[in-house]
Design an enzyme around this catalytic site. Structure first.
Site, PDB file in Angstrom:
ATOM      1  N   SER A  61      89.249  18.806   0.087  1.00  0.00           N
ATOM      2  CA  SER A  61      88.187  19.815   0.035  1.00  0.00           C
ATOM      3  C   SER A  61      87.838  20.324   1.418  1.00  0.00           C
ATOM      4  CB  SER A  61      86.918  19.219  -0.584  1.00  0.00           C
ATOM      5  OG  SER A  61      86.904  19.351  -1.963  1.00  0.00           O
ATOM      6  N   ASP A 118      81.864  27.001  -5.480  1.00  0.00           N
ATOM      7  CA  ASP A 118      81.531  25.604  -5.216  1.00  0.00           C
ATOM      8  C   ASP A 118      80.152  25.275  -5.772  1.00  0.00           C
ATOM      9  OD1 ASP A 118      81.384  23.013  -3.621  1.00  0.00           O
ATOM     10  OD2 ASP A 118      83.220  23.862  -2.797  1.00  0.00           O
ATOM     11  N   HIS A 144      78.062  19.838  -1.335  1.00  0.00           N
ATOM     12  CA  HIS A 144      79.487  20.009  -1.060  1.00  0.00           C
ATOM     13  C   HIS A 144      79.808  21.415  -0.552  1.00  0.00           C
ATOM     14  CE1 HIS A 144      83.759  20.695  -2.328  1.00  0.00           C
ATOM     15  NE2 HIS A 144      83.909  19.454  -1.923  1.00  0.00           N
TER      16      HIS A 144
END
Length: 472
Positions: free
Chosen positions: A308, A72, A109
């Site tokens: 996600s 990520d 994120h």
């Protein structure tokens, strides 16, 4: 009382001092997650509804010792992850693959994803605990602060995961990202890489994408039949299941070019609260999404929506399953997850897969059967790997070609791979440099899994195909 760092002679002298009552070692203390106590403090509605607290209390599983690779944007330090970010590498810089001196997440994120997998709720008195609060996190940064990367960067990160599997006991890889599917999975480099990790014993969990409600919108590598593809459920802010619905933006199957039913199952993914990366791109752009823990002046959490967020819930569940039974292979894990999923009154195989993730049932499953896809492995995998494994290129005889060797006009679906036992092969020494990707155009991968509760749907806030994509 007093504390000090002393050598042996000084300690001995203290014991003889008439003014010193006793000398005691200054022990190092570490916080330990208590499954029973944690079950009573977890407040995230979606996680309560799918049986996360039940799995903790019934089986005592919290993912101890299981390594989960978070491929990520990075993982920022947090009290909730203290001592469990066991490695951090960065493939977004000029020296890709360099270990980081300290974990960081410029995008914001990856930290959120990591918290859903394994946060222990320290900064919220247990309210926002992740699914596997005992798991170890392996930080593989492949996406920059702006929310974009390239396929080649992702492949390098995935190769690092393969090479370091044994070092960090990496049994799960979470990929909350995706690119538009423009090729069959049989010719797609990301699908090929995901299959290599799967056959090496690493369960690959991938978000389905946020391009719904249209059909054939599942992204790569989530459209590969061997990975575990996760769609998003809207829990409506309650742990009850009777008011749930499929998130409108969750990508649907069948896969665009191969007609495979996807996703495999769904998990909560709307308005999920998890760890915040202070000062990151998303943190600065959406300060209203910050959520306070026990420290009201320094919010430790953040709210996001998207597939996600659903994928790491499944990845954390796999960590619980592997703590109970470390011998499970990816195919067996997928079979258990799909076989124990809760059927939903709404949806279909191409919208909700086998149903809603049931964490306690999956962790408690004694079924040892394997999920065997009817689809063949990818052509990229088959053609390149055969030569590496067997020592010579694939060759077959076509009677119409004068008894010679011909590779023209032969369909891969006609070839039987029964003589190759993929699960018995050791992949640790595999190098992507041995693969021939000639003719592959490296497409930009958009971080389309990032979603927010905004009034503007499908708005790319950074412009072009390289930035964050927002949906309701």
């Amino acid at each position: 009382g007093a504390s000090a760092t002393l050598n042996g002679a000084a300690v001995l002298a203290l014991t003889k001092d008439k003014d010193v009552g006793f000398v005691s070692q200054d022990h190092v203390l570490t916080a330990k997650f208590d499954p029973a106590q944690g079950a009573g403090t977890l407040t995230t509605p979606g996680l309560v509804g799918i049986g996360v607290p039940d799995a903790w209390t019934q089986y005592g599983a919290i993912g101890r010792g299981i390594g989960v690779a978070v491929i990520d944007s990075g993982i920022a330090p947090s009290l909730d992850l203290a001592g469990r970010i066991v490695a951090s590498v960065d493939f977004t810089t000029g020296a890709p693959g360099e270990p980081l001196v300290a974990p960081a997440d410029p995008g914001g994120h990856g930290t959120h994803v990591a918290g859903l997998i394994g946060g222990d709720g320290t900064a919220s008195a247990g309210a926002y605990t992740g699914v596997a609060p005992g798991a170890n996190l392996v930080d593989v940064r492949v996406i920059g602060a702006g929310g974009a990367t390239t396929v080649s960067t992702l492949l390098r990160g995935m190769q690092w995961v393969l090479a370091n599997k044994a070092t960090y006991n990496i049994r799960v890889a979470n990929m909350s990202l995706g690119a538009a599917a423009t090729l069959s999975y049989r010719n797609d480099p990301l699908a090929t890489a995901a299959e290599v990790l799967t056959f090496a014993g690493i369960a690959v969990v991938v978000s389905a994408g946020n391009s719904g409600p249209g059909e054939t919108t599942v992204t790569t590598p989530g459209y590969d039949p061997f990975v575990i593809t996760v769609g998003a459920l809207d829990d409506n802010g309650t742990p009850a299941l009777d008011d749930d619905s499929l998130a409108s933006w969750s990508s649907r199957g069948p896969t665009a070019l191969d007609g495979i039913a996807k996703p495999d199952l769904v998990a909560p993914g709307r308005k999920m609260v998890s760890l915040r990366s202070p000062g990151s791109t998303l943190d600065q752009m959406y300060p209203d999404r910050q959520v306070a823990g026990t420290d009201l002046l320094a919010p430790a959490y953040f709210r996001m929506s998207g597939t996600s967020m659903a994928a790491p819930v499944v990845a954390g569940t796999i960590a619980l399953m592997l703590e109970r039974n470390p011998s499970l292979r990816p195919a067996q894990l997928k079979h258990r997850l799909m076989g124990t999923a809760t059927p939903l009154a709404f949806g279909s195989p191409n919208t909700t897969g086998n149903g809603l993730l049931n964490v306690s049932a999956a962790v408690g499953s004694a079924d040892s059967a394997s999920f065997v896809p009817t689809n063949p492995v990818s052509d990229g995998f088959a053609t390149e790997m055969y030569a590496l494994l067997v020592g010579q290129a694939i060759a077959w005889r076509d009677p119409s070609y004068n008894g010679g060797v011909d590779s023209n006009g032969v369909l891969w679906s006609d070839i039987t791979w029964d003589t190759i036992a993929w699960n018995e092969i050791t992949w640790e020494n595999l190098s992507w440099d041995a693969f021939n990707w000639a003719g592959i155009t490296w497409e930009e991968v958009t971080w389309e899994e990032i979603t927010w509760e905004t009034t503007s749907q499908n708005v790319n806030i950074l412009g072009g195909a390289r930035g964050w994509v927002l949906v309701n």
